[in-house]
Motif scaffolding. Structure first.
Motif, short mmCIF file in Angstrom:
data_model
loop_
_atom_site.label_atom_id
_atom_site.label_comp_id
_atom_site.label_asym_id
_atom_site.label_seq_id
_atom_site.Cartn_x
_atom_site.Cartn_y
_atom_site.Cartn_z
N VAL A 26 0.84 -1.20 0.00
CA VAL A 26 0.00 0.00 0.00
C VAL A 26 0.88 1.25 0.00
O VAL A 26 0.62 2.21 -0.75
N ILE A 27 1.91 1.28 0.82
CA ILE A 27 2.81 2.44 0.87
C ILE A 27 3.53 2.61 -0.46
O ILE A 27 3.68 3.73 -0.96
N CYS A 29 2.42 1.75 -3.41
CA CYS A 29 1.44 2.29 -4.36
C CYS A 29 1.23 3.78 -4.12
O CYS A 29 1.17 4.56 -5.08
N LEU A 30 1.14 4.20 -2.88
CA LEU A 30 0.96 5.62 -2.58
C LEU A 30 2.16 6.45 -3.05
O LEU A 30 2.00 7.54 -3.59
N PHE A 33 1.96 6.72 -6.91
CA PHE A 33 0.94 7.68 -7.32
C PHE A 33 1.36 9.11 -7.00
O PHE A 33 1.07 10.03 -7.78
N ALA A 34 2.03 9.32 -5.90
CA ALA A 34 2.52 10.66 -5.56
C ALA A 34 3.56 11.12 -6.58
O ALA A 34 3.55 12.29 -7.01
#
Length: 176
Positions: A26-27, A29-30, A33-34
């Motif tokens: 999850v981190i 992916c974040l 995306f950032a």
């Protein structure tokens, strides 16, 4: 009884390892995306800066063209007062426009004298203006009428007709 107590104390579900892997995913992916958002915002800023530069150059060219037309309008008014007859006015306009810097008096036809000029916008474009001086302007009417006001390319467009997809000296296989 012991077996039921053992079942009550044990927990079922994912272990700590699976939760940690999920959190790392999850981190990750974040962060991706950032970074994509940052790259997109940077590209948008560069595009907006180029567009702002182009718009400033266009309106600067328009301002120069309007200043030139304003000067011409004053001179055309003087010529009309000095030459109230239509033929003498058109001859005086033709002589003035041929001598004006950057202006080309293209033709004298039945409706008046057509002239054109261009103002450079940037390395790639120029503003082209074509106007018509009528035979005899009426009271309160302008001394010229703008026929075209358009942005044009400074060089002729030449399409790139080659498509270097694959270049090889190897013979092509025969399809059967």
């Amino acid at each position: 009884m012991k077996e039921t107590e053992k079942n009550k104390n044990s927990t079922s579900g994912m272990g700590v390892g699976a939760t940690s892997i999920l959190m790392v995913f999850v981190i990750l992916c974040l962060v991706v995306f950032a970074m994509l958002s940052l790259v997109n915002a940077n590209a948008d800023k560069k595009l907006n800066d180029r567009l702002a530069t182009r718009i400033r150059a266009y309106y600067s060219a328009c301002d120069k063209a309007e200043t030139l037309l304003e000067d011409m309008d004053g001179r055309l008014e003087e010529l009309y007062r000095e030459n109230p007859e239509a033929d003498s006015y058109l001859q005086a306009c033709l002589a003035y426009l041929d001598g004006a810097g950057g202006v080309a008096a293209q033709e004298k036809d039945g409706s008046g004298v057509r002239f054109s000029f261009s103002v450079i916008i940037n390395d790639e474009q120029h503003l082209s203006v074509v106007a018509l001086v009528p035979k005899s302007p009426g009271v309160g009417e302008p001394y010229y009428t703008i026929k075209t006001w358009q942005t044009m390319a400074r060089q002729a467009w030449e399409p790139d007709e080659k498509l270097p997809v694959f270049e090889s000296d190897l013979p092509l296989p025969l399809m059967e």
